[in-house]
Design an enzyme around this catalytic site. Sequence first.
Site, PDB file in Angstrom:
ATOM      1  N   ARG A  90     -36.624  49.616 -45.387  1.00  0.00           N
ATOM      2  CA  ARG A  90     -37.469  48.750 -45.727  1.00  0.00           C
ATOM      3  C   ARG A  90     -38.897  48.907 -44.937  1.00  0.00           C
ATOM      4  O   ARG A  90     -38.602  49.427 -43.829  1.00  0.00           O
ATOM      5  CB  ARG A  90     -36.807  47.264 -45.232  1.00  0.00           C
ATOM      6  CG  ARG A  90     -36.040  46.285 -46.216  1.00  0.00           C
ATOM      7  CD  ARG A  90     -35.320  45.211 -45.492  1.00  0.00           C
ATOM      8  NE  ARG A  90     -36.292  44.399 -44.620  1.00  0.00           N
ATOM      9  CZ  ARG A  90     -35.737  43.322 -43.990  1.00  0.00           C
ATOM     10  NH1 ARG A  90     -34.609  42.789 -44.451  1.00  0.00           N
ATOM     11  NH2 ARG A  90     -36.329  42.536 -43.333  1.00  0.00           N
ATOM     12  N   LYS A  92     -26.954  38.059 -39.979  1.00  0.00           N
ATOM     13  CA  LYS A  92     -27.135  36.753 -40.378  1.00  0.00           C
ATOM     14  C   LYS A  92     -26.798  36.713 -42.042  1.00  0.00           C
ATOM     15  O   LYS A  92     -26.016  36.229 -42.487  1.00  0.00           O
ATOM     16  CB  LYS A  92     -28.306  36.171 -40.324  1.00  0.00           C
ATOM     17  CG  LYS A  92     -28.737  35.741 -38.759  1.00  0.00           C
ATOM     18  CD  LYS A  92     -30.033  34.891 -38.775  1.00  0.00           C
ATOM     19  CE  LYS A  92     -31.283  35.553 -39.239  1.00  0.00           C
ATOM     20  NZ  LYS A  92     -31.847  36.851 -38.506  1.00  0.00           N
ATOM     21  N   ARG A 126     -37.716  29.382 -38.057  1.00  0.00           N
ATOM     22  CA  ARG A 126     -37.788  30.469 -37.003  1.00  0.00           C
ATOM     23  C   ARG A 126     -39.091  30.041 -36.061  1.00  0.00           C
ATOM     24  O   ARG A 126     -39.189  30.854 -35.265  1.00  0.00           O
ATOM     25  CB  ARG A 126     -38.573  31.814 -37.871  1.00  0.00           C
ATOM     26  CG  ARG A 126     -37.717  32.985 -38.360  1.00  0.00           C
ATOM     27  CD  ARG A 126     -38.706  33.750 -39.242  1.00  0.00           C
ATOM     28  NE  ARG A 126     -38.020  34.980 -38.967  1.00  0.00           N
ATOM     29  CZ  ARG A 126     -37.126  35.633 -39.744  1.00  0.00           C
ATOM     30  NH1 ARG A 126     -36.721  35.188 -40.780  1.00  0.00           N
ATOM     31  NH2 ARG A 126     -36.902  36.901 -39.881  1.00  0.00           N
ATOM     32  N   ARG A 173     -30.909  51.124 -40.678  1.00  0.00           N
ATOM     33  CA  ARG A 173     -30.753  50.332 -41.730  1.00  0.00           C
ATOM     34  C   ARG A 173     -31.177  51.140 -43.200  1.00  0.00           C
ATOM     35  O   ARG A 173     -32.247  51.410 -43.321  1.00  0.00           O
ATOM     36  CB  ARG A 173     -30.977  48.946 -41.967  1.00  0.00           C
ATOM     37  CG  ARG A 173     -30.903  47.871 -43.060  1.00  0.00           C
ATOM     38  CD  ARG A 173     -30.728  46.538 -42.373  1.00  0.00           C
ATOM     39  NE  ARG A 173     -31.978  45.908 -42.179  1.00  0.00           N
ATOM     40  CZ  ARG A 173     -32.246  44.568 -41.986  1.00  0.00           C
ATOM     41  NH1 ARG A 173     -31.177  43.673 -41.774  1.00  0.00           N
ATOM     42  NH2 ARG A 173     -33.270  44.323 -41.735  1.00  0.00           N
ATOM     43  N   ARG A 183     -41.017  42.544 -34.274  1.00  0.00           N
ATOM     44  CA  ARG A 183     -39.949  41.723 -34.786  1.00  0.00           C
ATOM     45  C   ARG A 183     -39.274  41.060 -33.989  1.00  0.00           C
ATOM     46  O   ARG A 183     -39.145  39.853 -33.859  1.00  0.00           O
ATOM     47  CB  ARG A 183     -39.367  42.234 -36.128  1.00  0.00           C
ATOM     48  CG  ARG A 183     -40.034  42.370 -37.294  1.00  0.00           C
ATOM     49  CD  ARG A 183     -39.202  43.302 -38.314  1.00  0.00           C
ATOM     50  NE  ARG A 183     -38.298  42.652 -38.656  1.00  0.00           N
ATOM     51  CZ  ARG A 183     -37.254  43.310 -39.498  1.00  0.00           C
ATOM     52  NH1 ARG A 183     -37.196  44.598 -39.516  1.00  0.00           N
ATOM     53  NH2 ARG A 183     -36.138  42.364 -40.028  1.00  0.00           N
TER      54      ARG A 183
END
Length: 213
Positions: free
Chosen positions: A160, A13, A88, A127, A171
């Site tokens: 992260r 996104k 969300r 990531r 998540r």
Amino acid sequence: MRIVLLGAPGSGKGTQAKKLMAERNIPQISTGDMLRAAVAAGTRFGVKAKATMDAGNLVSDDIMLGIISERLAEPDAGEGFILDGFPRTQQQALDLAELLDELETPLDAVVLMDVDFDILMKRLTGRRTCSLTGKLLNVYFSTRAELDACITAGGELLQRDDDKEDVIRNRLNVYRTQTEPLVDFYRKRGLLKTVDADGSIDDVYARFTAALQ
Ligand code: AMP
């Protein structure tokens, strides 16, 4: 153009929103980025939010409504926006609808970035951000040369806090239980467009912009 981007963590996104922002000159409003900025600034609210975010849980709907209503009132959002990471929950979707009704600025579209679970896991666990340039990289998908360029320049590949495997599982679970129901919510309102978000950034972007026509 006022759009919402829906999709699991790792569905791309943010990447797609940034490309659209650059091309169409409408702001990407990423609630995750806004919350991370509050954490980095060390505000009292940021300190509280950090624990929730690090666990991969959601910040409360009340707080999110406050954040988003202030942000949408800023002048640059007057011409349109790309919401990335909001809403969300069903409550947030209802709050957003009410807010936009008051402003008489309805949504044009809600775009679902659709990606398989296995690919999401690789995108998220792999990531990294280069500490020198801020460039987003991935240990599975970036080239060796791209990864080495950061390190030989003296940078570090940072992960992260919420991209650790157990947090990622949570998540994705939070997404399934709390956010995925919004797909139906927006489908019923005739706003939903689904984009196959597996593939190169440019290929997905081409599908994304085609879906917006
Ligand atoms: P993101 O960068 O969009 O994955 O967001 C990172 C984290 O920020 C999420 O895991 C949540 O803890 C928090 N967050 C971002 N947007 C929202 C939202 N709309 N509602 C609740 N929490 C959020």
